[in-house]
Motif scaffolding. Structure first.
Motif, short mmCIF file in Angstrom:
data_model
loop_
_atom_site.label_atom_id
_atom_site.label_comp_id
_atom_site.label_asym_id
_atom_site.label_seq_id
_atom_site.Cartn_x
_atom_site.Cartn_y
_atom_site.Cartn_z
N GLN A 1 1.03 -0.70 -0.04
CA GLN A 1 0.38 0.35 -0.09
C GLN A 1 0.99 1.68 0.14
O GLN A 1 0.86 2.03 -0.73
CB GLN A 1 -0.72 -0.07 1.16
CG GLN A 1 -2.26 -0.99 1.37
CD GLN A 1 -2.88 -1.08 2.23
OE1 GLN A 1 -2.23 -0.84 3.19
NE2 GLN A 1 -4.11 -1.30 2.38
N ARG A 2 1.61 1.47 0.31
CA ARG A 2 2.94 2.58 1.18
C ARG A 2 3.81 2.68 -0.65
O ARG A 2 3.75 3.65 -1.22
CB ARG A 2 3.96 1.99 1.77
CG ARG A 2 3.99 2.64 3.22
CD ARG A 2 4.72 2.94 3.50
NE ARG A 2 5.69 1.58 4.04
CZ ARG A 2 5.29 0.29 5.96
NH1 ARG A 2 3.49 0.33 6.15
NH2 ARG A 2 5.89 -0.84 5.44
N LEU A 3 3.72 1.15 -1.18
CA LEU A 3 4.38 1.25 -2.44
C LEU A 3 3.19 1.83 -3.75
O LEU A 3 3.56 2.94 -4.46
CB LEU A 3 5.00 0.03 -3.04
CG LEU A 3 5.09 0.21 -4.48
CD1 LEU A 3 6.54 0.30 -4.71
CD2 LEU A 3 5.30 -1.72 -4.87
N VAL A 4 2.17 1.62 -3.52
CA VAL A 4 1.74 2.00 -4.08
C VAL A 4 1.18 3.73 -4.07
O VAL A 4 0.67 4.71 -5.24
CB VAL A 4 0.27 1.21 -4.08
CG1 VAL A 4 -1.41 1.85 -5.18
CG2 VAL A 4 -0.01 0.28 -5.15
N SER A 5 0.85 3.63 -2.96
CA SER A 5 0.99 5.28 -2.64
C SER A 5 2.32 6.21 -3.25
O SER A 5 2.37 7.34 -3.48
CB SER A 5 1.33 5.69 -0.91
OG SER A 5 -0.44 4.63 -0.44
N GLY A 6 3.41 6.17 -3.14
CA GLY A 6 4.99 6.64 -3.20
C GLY A 6 4.80 6.75 -4.91
O GLY A 6 5.29 7.19 -5.17
N ARG A 7 4.18 5.94 -5.45
CA ARG A 7 4.11 6.10 -7.21
C ARG A 7 2.75 6.61 -7.57
O ARG A 7 2.01 6.11 -8.47
CB ARG A 7 4.09 4.30 -8.14
CG ARG A 7 5.27 4.15 -7.63
CD ARG A 7 5.71 2.08 -7.77
NE ARG A 7 6.67 2.49 -7.80
CZ ARG A 7 7.32 1.79 -8.99
NH1 ARG A 7 7.47 2.08 -9.84
NH2 ARG A 7 9.20 1.16 -8.71
N ARG A 8 1.81 7.62 -7.15
CA ARG A 8 0.91 8.40 -7.72
C ARG A 8 -0.03 7.76 -7.44
O ARG A 8 -1.53 7.54 -8.71
CB ARG A 8 1.21 9.07 -8.88
CG ARG A 8 1.78 10.57 -8.35
CD ARG A 8 2.66 10.71 -10.10
NE ARG A 8 2.94 10.09 -10.80
CZ ARG A 8 2.14 10.36 -11.87
NH1 ARG A 8 0.94 11.37 -11.99
NH2 ARG A 8 3.02 9.74 -13.40
N GLY A 9 -0.40 6.23 -7.08
CA GLY A 9 -1.49 5.09 -7.32
C GLY A 9 -2.98 6.06 -6.40
O GLY A 9 -2.91 6.51 -5.61
N GLN A 10 -3.99 5.47 -6.14
CA GLN A 10 -5.16 5.44 -6.03
C GLN A 10 -5.54 3.89 -5.23
O GLN A 10 -5.33 2.90 -6.30
CB GLN A 10 -5.75 6.47 -6.91
CG GLN A 10 -7.37 6.11 -6.30
CD GLN A 10 -8.12 6.57 -6.74
OE1 GLN A 10 -8.35 6.92 -8.22
NE2 GLN A 10 -9.76 6.44 -6.01
#
Length: 679
Positions: A599-608
């Protein structure tokens, strides 16, 4: 141990994570059976298993390697499979050809999750398998039962310990076989010596034996009754039941040893010989059809540099002979493989693993009979979705045509590669399962096909659109000798909702533009859609032709096509062009211990993040769903595997285009302008 006569050859696959010691175990098996005079080592690059240049360079298996030996008058074929998760499909295909699999692992409870994909595949396909805990000399203070307990968490089938270790001064120096209750003392690089069971271990041995018998009795009422009545079952009965339960994929027997030191390897050999299923049982498990007197299944295609195409196949029934017709083609050479070395054979019977020479039409997964082809195996492993791509270009421009053909041969060998040419990602893009996977492919292009290539990240397929409309008048007039060129149009341009594409409307009244020239106007506009003011394809807009003028002599289709292009080049910059980036729907699968990190990885890549749920069919795994910009996905698999001990993966599909502004948009446009200027 009772001897079970098997008239046919058998096949075992060695599988396990990278660095578990599979190739070393193969060397030990070949040495223990007298097949090779001297063991090679992965470090020195002289093993039978890793004979390819790409394997030697990386000190790791990069493809399934074939080897074989005779043991107590029986023929065994061993498939040494790559351990990298990026090459998992290669391993899965090889597993479809084996009677039994040996999962090789280090005694590392913290790495148990690495075994999960292997256990899952084996159980899904009902493939009998046992576990060999290698490098037992590195066990230290760990107890074998604790290691087994950690591995049990990632196996749906019951792990049944078949041996207990004998320790001296904290070092494992031997083992006790829990069925025969005989003890063996390890001798480095030699056969173990029979010894009395040490008094210090007798209580532990009795406890472990009882646990083993209870696990086996779960599937046999007769044995269960004896245990309840405290009647001691004889060894022959226990061995017979173990063989039945292994063949039915009900239990996973656990052995241990050290392939480096040749300890415990002969016990493993004996277990394979006495308890491993025969080829007839495997053919039944696979529900192979009964058409024809001869049946062989291709599980791997290999394009040898000088020998041409080789189809690695298992003979399931009958006898394959050199020169016979199989699957509608002539077998031009029949070989037994030992690494990359070939031994020519006149014939091969049931159970044999052979290479069929120059069968150009034969494909991986195909079942071949003397009457023709039966198509693909039922339940053949699905090709995994690609997660990493590189745009390839030949270092020598003259090799571009040769490169395309060479890539097609690579894909024939490895179906988990995918090739895309002329798509939105730009140029020739090779897709695969990770950076290592594609680097191996590039090395093969160089070494096998003499095509050196460079790789770069694929282009992100940005688009552009407009935010507001405009009306525009354009005239094209050119006078040369003879007929001139004349066209005049008026157009109205306006944006459309996202996903609408392009629409063209004709609203000309009174024949201001003759009907036969209107398609030329539309074609001219479409010509401009490929490159808008920002340098990207233009989408989601409408152009209405509202009026114009023509000349009876000088007007032509070409003139109206030209004026339409001119109109677009002048009008679109006035319509507030804006960049659109592709957004993907991504499903990331990881063991649930790593869900928070993902979840942190996704957030760090402008993910929703859209949420997460249990991964269907996977005990202890989650699936995180998210929207992620395609620009952020190129090296996602690298970071994902880094944070999940190498087992995380994902699938993706295009979802929508979304406006992108600010520094990232400016950078994308700047890079595009530079590329266009360089062309």
């Amino acid at each position: 141990m009772p001897h079970r006569h098997v008239q046919t050859a058998r096949c075992a696959a060695l599988i396990g994570p990278y660095l578990s010691g599979k190739t070393t175990l193969l060397e030990s098996l070949l040495s223990a059976t007298g097949t090779i005079a001297r063991k090679g080592s992965v470090r020195d690059g002289n093993t039978v298993g890793d004979s390819a240049a790409e394997a030697k360079a990386r000190q790791m298996s990069v493809e399934v390697n074939l080897a074989g030996f005779d043991y107590m008058d029986e023929r065994w074929h061993i498939l040494d499979c790559p351990g990298s998760v990026e090459l998992l499909h290669e391993t899965q295909c090889a597993l479809m050809a084996c009677d039994v699999a040996v999962i090789v692992t280090e005694p590392a409870p913290d790495k148990a999750v690495l075994l999960a994909p292997l256990f899952k595949f084996l159980d899904d396909h009902g493939i009998p398998h046992l576990l060999f805990i290698n490098k037992v000399d590195t066990l230290g203070d760990l107890r074998v039962r604790d290691v087994v307990q950690a591995f049990q968490a990632v196996s749906e089938r019951k792990l049944v310990l078949r041996e207990v270790p004998i320790r001296e001064n904290g070092t494992v120096t031997g083992l006790v076989d829990l069925v025969s209750e005989r003890a063996w003392h390890f001798n480095p690089h030699k056969a173990s010596d029979l010894m009395p069971i040490p008094e210090s271990i007798k209580d532990r041995e009795n406890e472990a034996r009882q646990e083993m018998l209870e696990a086996v009795a779960d599937f046999d009422d007769g044995l269960l009754e004896k245990l309840l009545e405290e009647v001691r079952p004889d060894a022959a009965e226990v061995y017979e039941q173990l063989a039945k339960e292994l063949a039915s994929d009900l239990i996973v027997p656990v052995f241990f040893g050290s392939a480096e030191n040749d300890n415990g390897v002969r016990r493993l050999l004996k277990a394979l010989r006495h308890e491993g299923p025969a080829v007839t049982a495997t053919a039944g498990r696979l529900a192979l059809p009964e058409d024809g007197a001869v049946l062989a299944g291709v599980f791997k295609t290999y394009n040898a540099p000088h020998a041409g195409k080789l189809s690695y196949a298992r003979v399931w029934r009958g006898t394959v002979t050199d020169g016979m017709t199989l699957g509608g083609e002539r077998v031009s050479g029949l070989y037994r493989m030992m690494g990359h070395n070939q031994e020519k054979l006149p014939s091969a019977g049931p159970g044999e693993v052979v290479a069929l020479g120059r069968m150009d039409k034969a494909a991986t997964a195909e079942l071949l009979t003397d009457k023709g082809s039966l198509g693909a195996y039922e339940g053949w492993p699905e090709v995994p979705s690609p997660v990493y791509g590189l745009c390839l270009s030949a270092e020598n421009r003259n090799d571009e045509v040769k490169l395309t053909g060479a890539i097609q041969k690579l894909i024939e060998e490895d179906p988990s590669l995918r090739f895309e040419q002329g798509g939105e990602s730009g140029g020739m893009v090779l897709w695969g399962q990770g950076d290592i996977h594609l680097q191996i492919a590039m090395d093969r292009l160089r070494s096998k096909y003499n095509v050196s290539v460079k790789g770069r990240p694929p282009q992100v397929p940005y688009k552009e659109t407009i935010r507001k409309g405009t009306e525009h008048h354009a005239r094209y007039k050119r006078q040369t000798g003879g007929h001139g060129q004349f066209a005049d149009i008026q157009v109205a341009v306006k944006p459309l909702p996202r996903g609408s594409g392009f629409q063209f409307k004709d609203a000309v009244i009174g024949g201001a533009v003759p009907r036969n020239f209107i398609p030329a106007v539309e074609n001219g506009i479409r010509d401009c859609m490929g490159t808008g003011p920002l340098g990207f394809p233009v989408v989601d807009f409408e152009v209405t032709l509202t009026g114009g003028q023509f000349h009876a002599v000088d007007s032509s289709e070409m003139a109206f096509k030209t004026v339409a292009r001119q109109a677009m080049q002048e009008a679109l910059p006035k319509c507030e062009p804006v960049l659109l980036e592709p957004i993907l729907l991504v499903a990331i699968a990881v063991p649930n211990d790593f869900t928070a990190r993902v979840q942190r990885l996704v957030s760090g890549r402008r993910g929703q993040i859209l949420g997460y749920d249990a991964r269907p069919g996977w005990n202890g795994w989650d699936e995180v769903k998210a929207y992620l910009p395609q620009a952020e996905i190129h090296d996602l698999i690298v970071e994902l595997r880094s944070l999940s001990l190498g087992v995380g993966t994902f699938t993706w599909s295009f979802d929508r285009l979304q406006e992108l502004t600010g520094k990232m948009a400016d950078k994308a446009v700047e890079q595009r302008q530079s590329q266009m200027a360089a062309q």
